[in-house]
Design an enzyme around this catalytic site. Structure first.
Site, PDB file in Angstrom:
ATOM      1  N   HIS B  82       0.849  -1.200   0.000  1.00 25.61           N
ATOM      2  CA  HIS B  82       0.000   0.000   0.000  1.00 25.61           C
ATOM      3  C   HIS B  82       0.884   1.249   0.000  1.00 25.61           C
ATOM      4  CE1 HIS B  82      -3.007   2.977   1.043  1.00 25.61           C
ATOM      5  NE2 HIS B  82      -2.325   3.273   2.135  1.00 25.61           N
ATOM      6  N   ASP B 111       7.303  21.588 -26.544  1.00 21.21           N
ATOM      7  CA  ASP B 111       7.423  20.241 -25.966  1.00 21.21           C
ATOM      8  C   ASP B 111       8.432  20.323 -24.839  1.00 21.21           C
ATOM      9  OD1 ASP B 111       7.470  17.479 -25.436  1.00 21.21           O
ATOM     10  OD2 ASP B 111       7.106  17.011 -27.537  1.00 21.21           O
ATOM     11  N   TRP B 146       7.215  -0.095   3.745  1.00 17.12           N
ATOM     12  CA  TRP B 146       7.709   0.652   2.571  1.00 17.12           C
ATOM     13  C   TRP B 146       9.097   1.211   2.850  1.00 17.12           C
ATOM     14  CZ3 TRP B 146       8.901   5.796   1.083  1.00 17.12           C
ATOM     15  CH2 TRP B 146       8.843   6.737   2.114  1.00 17.12           C
ATOM     16  N   SER B 185      13.608   6.316 -13.737  1.00 20.09           N
ATOM     17  CA  SER B 185      12.526   7.076 -14.372  1.00 20.09           C
ATOM     18  C   SER B 185      12.450   8.488 -13.821  1.00 20.09           C
ATOM     19  CB  SER B 185      11.209   6.335 -14.147  1.00 20.09           C
ATOM     20  OG  SER B 185      10.128   7.215 -14.249  1.00 20.09           O
ATOM     21  N   SER B 186      12.548   8.610 -12.489  1.00 18.81           N
ATOM     22  CA  SER B 186      12.423   9.940 -11.884  1.00 18.81           C
ATOM     23  C   SER B 186      13.592  10.835 -12.257  1.00 18.81           C
ATOM     24  CB  SER B 186      12.347   9.825 -10.363  1.00 18.81           C
ATOM     25  OG  SER B 186      11.104   9.314  -9.989  1.00 18.81           O
ATOM     26  N   HIS B 269      12.857  11.957   3.512  1.00 19.76           N
ATOM     27  CA  HIS B 269      12.167  13.187   3.881  1.00 19.76           C
ATOM     28  C   HIS B 269      12.041  14.197   2.755  1.00 19.76           C
ATOM     29  CE1 HIS B 269       9.505  14.947   6.667  1.00 19.76           C
ATOM     30  NE2 HIS B 269       9.823  16.059   6.052  1.00 19.76           N
ATOM     31  N   GLU B 271      11.632  13.321  -0.058  1.00 15.60           N
ATOM     32  CA  GLU B 271      10.560  12.639  -0.786  1.00 15.60           C
ATOM     33  C   GLU B 271       9.177  13.127  -0.355  1.00 15.60           C
ATOM     34  OE1 GLU B 271      10.365  10.619  -3.186  1.00 15.60           O
ATOM     35  OE2 GLU B 271       8.469   9.533  -2.988  1.00 15.60           O
ATOM     36  N   TYR B 273       8.357  15.983   0.594  1.00 18.66           N
ATOM     37  CA  TYR B 273       8.084  17.266  -0.043  1.00 18.66           C
ATOM     38  C   TYR B 273       7.958  17.122  -1.551  1.00 18.66           C
ATOM     39  CZ  TYR B 273       8.397  19.234   4.491  1.00 18.66           C
ATOM     40  OH  TYR B 273       8.125  19.516   5.793  1.00 18.66           O
ATOM     41  N   SER B 284      -1.818  26.824  -5.829  1.00 19.58           N
ATOM     42  CA  SER B 284      -1.504  28.230  -6.082  1.00 19.58           C
ATOM     43  C   SER B 284      -1.969  28.681  -7.462  1.00 19.58           C
ATOM     44  CB  SER B 284       0.005  28.463  -5.952  1.00 19.58           C
ATOM     45  OG  SER B 284       0.475  27.975  -4.725  1.00 19.58           O
ATOM     46  N   HIS B 318      14.216  13.314  11.973  1.00 22.66           N
ATOM     47  CA  HIS B 318      13.011  13.400  12.802  1.00 22.66           C
ATOM     48  C   HIS B 318      12.128  12.155  12.607  1.00 22.66           C
ATOM     49  CE1 HIS B 318      10.631  15.950   9.633  1.00 22.66           C
ATOM     50  NE2 HIS B 318      10.466  14.679   9.431  1.00 22.66           N
ATOM     51  N   HIS B 319      12.515  11.297  11.679  1.00 23.94           N
ATOM     52  CA  HIS B 319      11.876   9.981  11.608  1.00 23.94           C
ATOM     53  C   HIS B 319      12.533   9.009  12.581  1.00 23.94           C
ATOM     54  CE1 HIS B 319       9.587  10.791   7.859  1.00 23.94           C
ATOM     55  NE2 HIS B 319      10.533  11.669   7.687  1.00 23.94           N
ATOM     56  N   THR B 344       6.002  26.680   5.430  1.00 20.83           N
ATOM     57  CA  THR B 344       4.741  25.995   5.165  1.00 20.83           C
ATOM     58  C   THR B 344       3.570  26.845   5.671  1.00 20.83           C
ATOM     59  OG1 THR B 344       6.005  24.007   5.609  1.00 20.83           O
ATOM     60  CG2 THR B 344       3.657  23.741   5.283  1.00 20.83           C
ATOM     61  N   LYS B 347       2.833  29.751   3.370  1.00 20.21           N
ATOM     62  CA  LYS B 347       2.040  29.375   2.197  1.00 20.21           C
ATOM     63  C   LYS B 347       0.550  29.363   2.531  1.00 20.21           C
ATOM     64  CE  LYS B 347       5.230  26.495  -0.437  1.00 20.21           C
ATOM     65  NZ  LYS B 347       5.211  27.141  -1.751  1.00 20.21           N
ATOM     66  N   ARG B 466       1.406   1.216  15.066  1.00 21.00           N
ATOM     67  CA  ARG B 466       1.199   0.950  13.637  1.00 21.00           C
ATOM     68  C   ARG B 466       1.599  -0.481  13.323  1.00 21.00           C
ATOM     69  NH1 ARG B 466       4.755   5.224  10.339  1.00 21.00           N
ATOM     70  NH2 ARG B 466       3.411   4.613   8.652  1.00 21.00           N
TER      71      ARG B 466
END
Lengths: 366, 563
Positions: B82, B111, B146, B185-186, B269, B271, B273, B284, B318-319, B344, B347, B466
């Site tokens: 998931h 293009d 994951w 790919s990315s 992390h 990631e 964002y 926006s 912080h993880h 943040t 925004k 979890r």
């Protein structure tokens, strides 16, 4: 959290009903939960204090910001004949203002954070400190008391009002040591001998849980933190230090023989196949020495949990009898450990008669 | 057809149709950014359904205590897949797809800079996705989460001194190899975006006049370029550990399981964002159009995005507050996490200021955009709570974190993606998505997301960890879990409504004009859907709202504001 309420009354009713329902639910649940807010010691207390700090601040911000959002949504909704709004591109002064204000609030929170961090990290020096080694296995906890040289499983006994220093050790995967009522989590990482201290203000039994994903049965790796008065604790220690009692009746003696024949590959009982308790960290860190796969069962009968807390040890239901398998959790466990806790290391093949005997023996060990 | 006469024989030369001119062939062989964009989006939504069904399985298992819907092994595989599916195969592809489709149009290009690389990126993604999902067919789906922590991700032999239950099968290999493919790919996509945005903007479109969506895609692309090497290294070392007998993550031989966590989260992390910044960009774009006002504080929104980008590389641990870092290190990461909350917050304030004083029309894209702001705020606040380290010790790895990340990624990203879908669908297909069905979907989703994820805050406070495949019935978690499962079903229903809406609208939807929303940016200055070449004449840009200027020359931005 709620959004455009531009269709009048009914939506308000939905919101109010939802909030009411929510508060009913909140009051309804959580009585027996290992709640982090129902604390019994200074470590957990300073952690939950910070929750209330952040809850208050966050609630105020939440109400103000969502309020501004909902106000704008309602006030500036498009109405027939409304002229196009003024094309405003920004305002430097306001920008600075709302950069500075949240910064100030956040740094106030940060102050509390670092203060709490230091509080929780600093273990008070005290002559009255109990050292316990907690070992994370897949999937159960072992506790070794170096000072008393005793080992137990699924239960961490400690005296009240005493600093308990838990040395965390794993030789397999990462686990996390957690007793919500007493202390937050510290991971148990192979090669990193982390430490966690806590102190309990009250006697009682508190649920401990593994909080780092550790494989198939991560969900069943619980233990009980049993906090006792120092007298009770000392009694408990002296009982634990004794070797297993000799079976007093025939069925139990038969059970002992079955244990010696079939179970000693993984389990140990001091007085039967072991001479004394071992420090698991010393044994399990050496690839050349076999370390016991299963819990030490020397005083099994006195424990409250079986197999990482998947079953309770309902000893009073375990007297021999034809319906033993229906009543007694230990018997059920011995009958089908893989059915109850799929993936665990225990594989047995016992007849019902053998189970009767083994249950009689193990439950007599208290 | 010509009938040339050669000598005295008459031949008719029939030009055979090439494969690339057939319908299917065109999709297979295209290098057009718009078609590739649509393929990314469709692929992403397909995996969204896969990941969503996995989520429903999880919620079915957890609806009641001691349930036996899934075996522990299956449950673990399902929650792993998931997360992996939603992050790598839904959010990234869908956002890349929108970027692909919209960015060249927005900046007035014909293009992407490297059309072939663009197609390559898509096909690698598709095959990488199929590769990971095919693990189910081999009976070896990844089941280590994951985040796939070491040493659980190692083989039994490499795992510990006394071999225990780690990952002996191909499960972890599927994950590591698949993620490497998606990384390729990315990288291809990001390089392409960076070059396109820096080199192919229409004349007059300075960096300072770029649409904010383009800004955020640019920041995101840089994030991917700098964050992915870390994941690549982590996965590479893992494969070496698993198959070449090295011991990077094995403490007994001088390695360190925490090396994995540092490598993984220094990708992981940024990631987070990467998954939300492009959505900030979409919001926006959408809020101003439906408020009939320009964005409030363009510069602050753009540069707060850049600030978030830089800061996102300093917050990874912080993880890892519970792993036993020294207090000084924890204080550092608490501080950096506090800092990242500031841009943040800026925004969010600017978004509210944008709608404040506007003329708000509640079209479905706007509903989702407003829903985004409302939900993302919750995800921001409970995220700030998680930065309070001592409190984090209690709630990390509990359902509180699940609540937080889903308010950000579902209440935030998914709402934003739907806002974007409803907004740009008319441009992409020439048809509107049904307004009524869209409203139904929005309200179902808003109720569903709060019903599912709000109770999880409380479950976390009540001590529910979890990744537990089941729980005992006497711990006070039953009602809240049931509530969350009902919420998940509600979300499922909303997604069904969306699918129905797409099918019906494609078939009989209201035909969309070129500029259905009275929008501001250049993509609306094309036909719906745009021609292959996008613009007949490359537009000249004189402000941040070039299409607005063109439509309302007498009140054009460039006459009143200088930027």
């Amino acid at each position: 959290m709620r959004k455009p309420l531009f269709n009048g009354k009914t939506r308000w009713q939905v919101v109010v009903a939802g909030l009411l329902l929510g508060s009913f639910l909140l009051t309804a649940c959580g009585e027996n939960s290992p709640s982090i807010l129902n604390t019994f010691g200074p470590v957990a207390a300073s952690e939950s204090f910070l929750f209330y700090v952040i809850l208050i601040i966050a609630t105020i911000i939440f109400v103000l910001v969502e309020g501004a959002l909902i106000f704008s949504i309602i006030r500036y909704r498009e109405r027939p004949g409304m002229p196009n709004p003024r094309q405003i591109h920004g305002n430097l002064r306001i920008e600075v203002l709302w950069t500075v204000i949240p910064s100030i609030i956040l740094f106030i929170v940060l102050f509390f954070t670092i203060q709490g961090l230091v509080n929780v990290a600093t273990q008070p020096t005290s002559s009255n400190t109990l050292e316990v080694r907690a070992v994370g296995h897949q999937w159960w906890w072992e506790f070794y008391y170096p000072k008393y040289n005793i080992t137990t499983a699924d239960e961490l006994h400690a005296p009240v009002n005493t600093i308990v220093q838990v040395d965390l050790y794993s030789n397999n995967v990462i686990h996390s040591f957690w007793v919500p009522a007493l202390t937050g989590k510290t991971d148990v990482i192979p090669g990193h001998n982390n430490m966690r201290w806590f102190k309990a203000d009250a006697t009682g039994t508190f649920l401990g849980e593994c909080a780092e994903y550790c494989g198939a049965q991560h969900a069943h790796m619980a233990f009980h933190a049993v906090i006792q008065s120092s007298d009770d604790f000392n009694t408990w220690v002296s009982t634990q230090q004794q070797a297993a009692v000799t079976p007093s009746f025939a069925l139990a003696a038969q059970g002992k023989q079955i244990f010696m024949g079939q179970c000693t590959g993984c389990h140990g009982i001091v007085g039967d196949n072991l001479k004394g308790y071992d420090d698991p960290q010393v044994k399990c860190n050496d690839p050349a020495i076999a370390c016991l796969v299963g819990p030490n069962l020397t005083h099994f009968g006195a424990r409250g949990l079986i197999a990482g807390g998947i079953l309770t040890n309902n000893r009073d239901q375990c007297s021999p009898g034809a319906d033993l398998l229906r009543r007694c959790h230990l018997a059920q466990w011995l009958k089908d450990p893989q059915g109850i806790k799929p993936g665990n290391d225990m594989v047995v093949n016992l007849t019902d008669d053998q189970i009767q005997a083994l249950v009689a023996y193990l439950e007599s060990l208290n | 057809m010509a009938t040339p006469v050669i000598g005295n024989a008459t031949t008719t030369v029939v030009r055979q149709k090439r494969l690339s001119e057939s319908y299917v062939g065109e999709w297979l062989m295209t290098t057009d950014h718009k078609l590739i964009g649509i393929m990314y989006i469709v692929t992403g939504f397909f995996f969204f359904l896969v990941g969503g069904m996995e989520a429903l399985l999880i919620r079915t298992q957890l609806a009641a205590p001691d349930a036996h819907v899934l075996s522990p092994q299956t449950y673990n595989a399902i929650f792993t897949m998931h997360g992996t599916t939603m992050i790598f195969l839904f959010v990234i592809p869908v956002l890349t797809g929108f970027g692909n489709y919209i960015v060249p149009l927005m900046i007035g290009a014909r293009d992407m800079a490297f059309p072939r690389l663009n197609a390559f990126g898509y096909w690698v993604l598709l095959f990488g996705g199929i590769f990971i999902q095919s693990s189910f067919l081999f009976g070896a789906p990844p089941d280590g989460g994951w985040f796939l922590y070491a040493p659980l991700n190692l083989t039994n032999a490499g795992c510990t001194v006394h071999a225990t239950a780690c990952t002996n099968g191909m499960n972890a290999d599927f994950w590591a190899l698949g993620v490497l493919m998606l990384g390729v790919s990315s990288i291809a996509g990001s390089v392409n975006f960076v070059v396109t945005i820096l080199k192919l903007r229409a004349p007059g479109m300075s960096i300072n006049r770029m649409p904010l969506f383009t800004w955020m895609v640019l920041v995101t692309s840089f994030l991917l370029l700098f964050a992915l090497p870390s994941l690549t290294a982590a996965a590479g070392l893992l494969l070496l550990d698993r198959h070449a007998g090295t011991h990077f993550y094995q403490y007994a031989f001088g390695g360190d399981p925490l090396l994995w966590q540092h490598l993984f989260w220094s990708f992981g992390h940024p990631e987070v964002y990467i998954l939300i910044l492009p959505v900030f960009g979409m919001i926006s774009e959408i809020l101003p159009v439906f408020s009939h006002k320009p964005i409030f504080g363009y510069t602050f929104i753009a540069w707060s995005g850049v600030a978030i980008g830089f800061l996102s590389f300093t917050v990874w641990a912080h993880h890892m507050f519970a792993v036993g870092l020294p207090p000084i290190a924890q204080a550092f990461f608490a501080t950096s996490t506090t800092l990242i909350a500031i841009p943040t917050a800026v925004k969010i304030f600017n978004w509210i200021a944008t709608i404040f004083g506007g003329k708000i029309s509640f079209k479905v894209p706007m509903l989702f955009a407003l829903g985004f702001v409302a939900m993302f705020l919750i995800g921001g606040l409970n995220g700030a709570a998680l930065a309070v380290v001592p409190f984090d010790y209690q709630v990390t790895d509990t359902y509180f974190v699940v609540a937080h990340l889903h308010y950000v990624l579902f209440g935030g990203t998914v709402f934003g993606v739907f806002a974007g879908t409803y907004y740009w669908f008319p441009k992409m297909t020439g048809k509107f998505l049904g307004e009524r069905l869209g409203q139904v979907q929005f309200w179902l989703m808003l109720i569903g997301v709060n019903l599912t994820f709000f109770p999880m805050h409380i479950l976390g406070l009540l001590g529910m960890p979890r990744r537990y495949y089941t729980y005992a019935g006497n711990l006070g978690w039953n009602e809240l879990n049931l509530l969350a499962s009902i919420g998940a079903l509600t979300i499922g229903l909303a997604i069904m409504v969306f699918l129905y809406n797409v099918i019906v609208s494609l078939k009989n939807g209201q035909v969309a004009p070129d500029d259905p929303w009275d929008a501001f940016t250049l993509e609306w200055d094309t036909s719906s859907p745009p021609k292959k070449y996008n613009f007949l004449h490359i537009p000249v840009v004189r402000s941040r709202r070039p299409f607005y200027d063109k439509k309302y020359p007498e009140i054009a931005d460039w006459k009143t504001v200088i930027h």
